[in-house]
Design an enzyme around this catalytic site. Structure first.
Site, short mmCIF file in Angstrom:
data_model
loop_
_atom_site.label_atom_id
_atom_site.label_comp_id
_atom_site.label_asym_id
_atom_site.label_seq_id
_atom_site.Cartn_x
_atom_site.Cartn_y
_atom_site.Cartn_z
N HIS A 1 29.45 11.15 -6.31
CA HIS A 1 28.15 11.71 -6.68
C HIS A 1 27.39 10.76 -7.61
CE1 HIS A 1 25.49 15.22 -7.74
NE2 HIS A 1 25.27 14.45 -8.78
N GLU A 2 28.03 10.39 -8.69
CA GLU A 2 27.35 9.52 -9.67
C GLU A 2 27.05 8.15 -9.07
OE1 GLU A 2 26.01 10.85 -12.05
OE2 GLU A 2 27.15 12.71 -11.98
N HIS B 1 23.82 8.40 -7.22
CA HIS B 1 22.68 8.18 -8.12
C HIS B 1 22.57 6.68 -8.41
CE1 HIS B 1 21.58 12.27 -9.01
NE2 HIS B 1 22.73 12.59 -9.53
N HIS C 1 20.80 4.76 -5.79
CA HIS C 1 19.36 5.03 -5.88
C HIS C 1 18.72 4.04 -6.88
CE1 HIS C 1 16.35 8.67 -5.75
NE2 HIS C 1 15.89 7.62 -5.12
ZN LIG Z 1 23.56 14.53 -9.96
#
Ligand SMILES: [Zn+2]
Length: 672
Positions: A464-465, A468, A471
């Site tokens: 998940h991290e 990010h 991104h």
């Molecule tokens: Zn998040």
């Protein structure tokens, strides 16, 4: 010139920075930023996009870098001295940003550019930037006549006091309650570790026996494992009635006042409701769209939720002769049922998830999808010896980003996991300045006899991290305030959540999920169990999230002045989503900090919204192959690299060819 923070630097010069450098650096950087703003407002040339909007965008860069170094440290490696500095500089920073928002001369120039935007021949990104700068003023009342401006300031002051008070009351009510247990039998069912924690808590307060409180780490395990139904009921009612006791900490008045002031503020600014105001800067755009979204999910998820509820009630009846399942029975029997169905615990999975393997795995996934190459480098200055640094290059060997990874808990690190950056990406004077991205987590550390083995939850957190992170790393925009994760709130979790999907796929797990001792690849049977248990009771969970989203919208989507009673308003809003019988002594709104204290008002729906986005996006990968380069490239070019340069729905549709559909989520969750 001896302050390293005030010299220009590429990577943050951690080893040279001493605590005493921060305050002077902040003061100097704020002064410089003010001078840059002054230069814009005092410019005698007519306002243009370049001399006003772009100049404003690139002002205060030194301050941004000092801030990011400092506040990242305050989160990941803090101490009392740093915390003290944070308290000193925070008011200076908010004063500085208020001064900008209230700067009439500056707004006048921005408005002059904004009013002629159709004649300016701007690029899409420039158009977005202009809109963003203009709105940051207009949404704070810059266009209002003086008397209304004054009222807006009063409302803002009043709201910040009420929100603070709301939070203090919830905290006071949380702290005021404790369940004191002196008979060990009352802890039957609790795992040893949880019992120990409860005993520790009692000991810390000089009490006999065990203590259970309303803090999540104490409350959740008790509700999940404690056999004693009466005590579960007691604790559940205490938890559900925070701010609803008619005492000094009661929040009913505060809820009504906050909702009404938010509405008044929205009307002043020309919006029909607070939700209209908030949603203007969200992917969902309007309250109608949010309602439509929530109700569509509700209609489709409710039959599954009811089925799950009935099955759980049956199970409780069989096991303990419970006739009617109550709120305080839910997690207890769900846990038992889950154990029975899946027999899956962390200890069985952990050996397959050695930290180093998982990191190599996430890098491999990024390589297969986006052609990125990760090389560990050892010459980058870090704030702690445990922080690893990686140089990321693309297929052609071009430098893409620097990546800091800080994985283990330390006394100076706050809990949780997050992505952040030390340097944003942007293009200036023809140069594409590449970003410095960081992931900070709190994963189990290795011991002399065992490497760091992650729980499955930690594995998905890492992905998940890292999502990010991608991104940020792959950002490719001109303006820093539109770069990377600077996107609308209900869009920002797409890159992170979509990455989690790879953790459930055989093709991806086979790349890295290998037993740390035997090297054996994770067995298919375990993968299937992980997948099935991930959607256990998804119908009920969905209904619960929808009920919160609908409650949020009920407070903010229309004029609240006719609401006189918090509880009966809430009961009305919950109609249609409730599975358990209502308890008159509880109230959700009076402790719903997300929306009445934090920033989630008119935004609670975004949890589900983001899930739909990631499920819909991943369905595309599933359809074409989870490592399909073409789809990955479309995702990179239309989403990951684009930041907030265009409206998220436009970006998404360019990637996917259509708007996201809730069916993708329902299907993944097994609700269809
Ligand atoms: Zn998040």
């Amino acid at each position: 010139m001896s302050n390293p923070l005030l010299q220009s630097f590429d990577t943050a010069p951690f080893s040279k920075i001493k605590n005493e450098h921060f305050k002077p650096a902040f003061l100097q950087a704020i002064e410089d930023a003010r001078a840059e703003i002054d230069a814009i407002t005092k410019n005698t040339d007519a306002p243009t996009f370049e001399n006003t909007i772009e100049a404003l965008e690139f002002s205060g860069q030194q301050l941004d870098r000092v801030s990011s170094v400092f506040f990242n440290l305050n989160s990941a490696e803090t101490n009392e001295e740093i915390q003290k500095i944070a308290q000193e500089v925070s008011p200076l920073l908010s004063e500085f940003s208020n001064d900008i928002t209230l700067n009439e001369a500056l707004f006048k120039r921005i408005k002059a550019v904004y009013d002629q935007k159709n004649e300016l021949d701007l690029t899409v990104e420039q158009d977005t930037l202009l809109d963003k700068k203009y709105k940051s003023f207009s949404r704070n009342g810059a266009n209002l006549p003086d008397d209304k401006k004054k009222r807006l300031r009063e409302i803002d002051t009043e709201l910040s006091k009420l929100k603070l008070k709301f939070g203090e009351n919830v905290l006071a009510e949380t702290n005021a309650y404790e369940l004191h247990i002196t008979n060990e039998k009352d802890l039957d069912g609790m795992p040893e570790g949880e019992k120990e924690a409860a005993a520790q808590m009692a000991k810390a307060k000089d009490k006999e026996g065990w203590l259970v409180t309303l803090d999540y780490p104490s409350y959740i395990p008790f509700m999940k494992y404690a056999k004693n139904r009466e005590l579960r009921k007691k604790l559940s009612l205490a938890f559900g009635s925070k701010g609803f006791h008619g005492n000094a900490y009661d929040n009913q008045e505060n809820v009504l006042k906050i909702a009404n002031l938010r509405h008044e503020r929205a009307i002043l600014l020309g919006y029909p409701s607070h939700a209209h105001f908030v949603l203007e800067e969200r992917m969902a755009e309007t309250p109608e769209k949010v309602y439509e979204f929530l109700n569509e999910l509700l209609i489709k998820a409710k039959p599954a939720a009811e089925r799950e509820f009935n099955q759980l009630e049956e199970f409780a009846k069989e096991l303990d002769g419970i006739d009617h399942l109550q709120k305080w029975d839910g997690s207890y029997y769900a846990e038992k049922l889950k154990q029975k169905l899946f027999d899956l615990d962390d200890e069985k999975l952990k050996p397959y998830f050695k930290l180093e393997n998982v990191i190599a795995g996430v890098f491999k996934v990024a390589e297969k999808l986006f052609g990125l190459k990760f090389t560990e480098v050892y010459d980058i200055d870090t704030y702690h010896e445990e922080v690893k640094t990686f140089c990321i290059t693309d297929e052609k060997g071009n430098f893409i980003s620097l990546f800091y990874a800080d994985f283990h808990p330390r006394p100076g690190k706050r809990g949780g996991a997050w992505m952040t950056s030390f340097k944003p990406q942007y293009v200036k004077d023809g140069e594409n300045v590449r970003p410095h991205i960081s992931n900070v987590c709190n994963f189990t550390r290795s011991t002399p006899s065992k490497p760091s083995l992650l729980t499955f939850n930690e594995v998905t957190t890492l992905f998940h991290e890292f999502g990010h992170g991608l991104h940020g790393m792959l950002a490719n925009t001109t303006y820093p305030s539109l770069s990377g994760t600077s996107v609308y709130w209900d869009f920002v979790e797409l890159p992170s959540q979509v990455m989690e999907n790879w953790c459930y796929e055989k093709e991806a797990l086979e790349l890295f999920a290998k037993h740390y001792e035997t090297g054996e690849t994770i067995p298919m049977e375990l993968i299937t169990k992980i997948k099935e248990s991930a959607t256990f009771h998804e119908g009920m969970a969905t209904l619960r999230q929808l009920s919160f989203g609908l409650l949020d919208m009920s407070w903010h989507g229309a004029d609240p002045s006719n609401i006189k009673d918090v509880k009966s308003h809430e009961t009305e809003a919950f109609k249609g989503t409730q599975l358990y019988p209502d308890t008159p002594e509880t109230c959700m709104s009076t402790a719903f900090s997300h929306i009445f204290q934090g920033g989630y008002s008119s935004g609670y729906y975004s949890y589900k919204w983001a899930e739909v986005l990631d499920a819909d996006a991943f369905a595309y990968f599933k359809e074409k192959g989870i490592f399909n380069k073409e789809i990955a490239t479309k995702f990179k070019e239309n989403v990951l690299s684009k930041g907030g340069t265009e409206k998220p729905m436009v970006l998404y549709k360019r990637f996917r060819g259509a708007e996201p559909k809730v069916e993708a989520l329902l299907e993944r969750a097994g609700l269809l």
